[in-house]
Design an enzyme around this catalytic site. Structure first.
Site, short mmCIF file in Angstrom:
data_model
loop_
_atom_site.label_atom_id
_atom_site.label_comp_id
_atom_site.label_asym_id
_atom_site.label_seq_id
_atom_site.Cartn_x
_atom_site.Cartn_y
_atom_site.Cartn_z
N HIS A 55 -50.48 50.75 51.49
CA HIS A 55 -51.73 50.19 50.98
C HIS A 55 -52.30 51.02 49.83
CE1 HIS A 55 -53.91 52.87 53.94
NE2 HIS A 55 -54.74 52.94 52.92
N ASP A 99 -46.94 50.37 57.21
CA ASP A 99 -47.75 50.90 56.10
C ASP A 99 -47.16 52.21 55.58
OD1 ASP A 99 -49.77 51.25 54.28
OD2 ASP A 99 -51.32 51.76 55.77
N GLY A 191 -59.84 57.74 51.40
CA GLY A 191 -59.49 58.80 50.45
C GLY A 191 -58.40 59.69 51.02
N SER A 193 -56.19 58.32 53.06
CA SER A 193 -55.11 57.35 53.24
C SER A 193 -53.83 57.86 52.63
CB SER A 193 -55.48 56.06 52.52
OG SER A 193 -56.31 55.29 53.32
N GLY A 194 -52.72 57.72 53.34
CA GLY A 194 -51.43 58.13 52.79
C GLY A 194 -51.09 59.58 53.07
#
Length: 237
Positions: A55, A99, A191, A193-194
Site C-alpha cells: 500500500h 500487503d 507513516g 507503514s512498510g
C-alpha cells in the site's frame, strides 16, 4: 470503532527515540503519487532490494538509507531511486491481504556502519505468541497528532495469538500477524507503514494496517519468503 483496514497504520505510539543508526537496515521512503507526496518505512534485505508494504506504492519512490534525522543533511545518508516496484500480484487494496512490495534499487547500496541488511526468516517459520519484538519508524507519535517526528522512533511489542485480531473482519492468519498490547497502548501507525517488525534480529512482519488502537496487523513475512527470493533472483543482473 471500525476495524476495517481503511486506515493504514503508521505512528509509533508509546515508543522512544531510537539510538542513532542502531537499526542500519531501516529505509525512509518518499513516495510521489499523482499530486500527493507521502512517506513510508521499509528495510534493506540485500544490496539492491528493499521490502515495504504494497500500500506504499506510487508513481515514483525514492529510498533513503543510513538516516536518523530526516530533516538534517546527514553524511551517512544514501539516497537511491527505486528502479522497479514489485507489489505482490495478489495484493488486495480492499482487505490489505498480501500487503508486501519489493523495491529494486537503481544501484547497489554501499554497505557500511550506517547501512546494513536485515535477515529474512525461514519460509513459513512461525513466531510464537508472547515473543517480544520491536518496530520503528518516522510516523506520528500520537494517533490524534498530525505532526510527525524527524528522528527514528522505536517501540517494543508483543506478538499475540491470532485470536486477538480475529475480530477484525479481514484478518487472515496465514498472511498476517497480530502484535501490540491493547493494555499498554503500544502500536505502530501512519507513516510507519512498510517498516519492519523485528524479532531476535530477524524481520517477521511488515507494518500493514489496524484500527487506531492496538493490536495492529502486520504482513507475515515468512509466508512470502519463496516469492521474495524468486523475484530477487529473477531481477538480479
Amino acid at each position: 470503532p471500525s476495524c476495517e483496514p481503511d486506515s493504514p497504520p503508521g505512528e509509533i505510539v508509546g515508543g522512544r527515540e531510537a539510538r542513532p543508526h542502531s537499526r542500519p537496515y531501516m529505509a525512509y521512503l518518499i513516495i510521489r503519487h499523482r499530486e500527493k507526496i507521502f512517506s513510508c518505512g521499509g528495510f534493506l534485505v540485500s544490496e539492491n532490494f528493499v521490502l515495504t508494504a504494497a500500500h506504499c506504492n506510487g508513481d515514483k519512490i525514492t529510498v533513503h538509507l543510513g538516516t536518523h534525522n530526516i530533516s538534517k543533511q546527514e553524511r551517512s545518508r544514501q539516497e537511491i531511486p527505486a528502479r522497479a516496484k514489485i507489489p505482490h500480484p495478489q495484493y488486495d487494496k480492499e482487505t490489505f491481504n498480501n500487503d508486501i512490495m519489493l523495491l529494486q534499487l537503481d544501484r547497489r547500496v554501499t554497505l557500511n556502519t550506517w547501512v546494513k541488511t536485515i535477515p529474512l526468516p525461514r519460509a513459513n517459520e512461525r513466531v510464537q505468541p508472547g515473543a517480544v519484538c520491536s518496530t520503528a519508524g518516522w510516523g506520528r507519535i500520537l494517533s490524534w497528532l498530525a505532526w510527525t517526528p524527524d528522528t527514528l522512533r522505536e517501540v517494543d511489542m508483543e506478538v499475540l495469538e491470532d485470536d486477538a485480531c480475529q475480530t477484525y473482519r479481514h484478518y487472515n492468519a496465514s498472511t498476517m500477524l497480530c502484535a501490540g498490547d491493547p493494555r499498554k497502548g503500544k502500536d505502530s501507525a501512519e507513516g510507519d507503514s512498510g517498516g519492519p517488525l523485528v524479532c531476535k534480529r530477524t524481520v517477521q512482519g511488515i507494518v500493514s494496517w489496524g484500527p487506531p488502537t492496538p493490536p495492529g496487523v502486520y504482513t507475515r513475512v515468512s509466508t512470502f519468503v519463496p516469492w521474495i527470493e524468486k523475484m530477487m533472483k529473477k531481477l538480479q543482473p
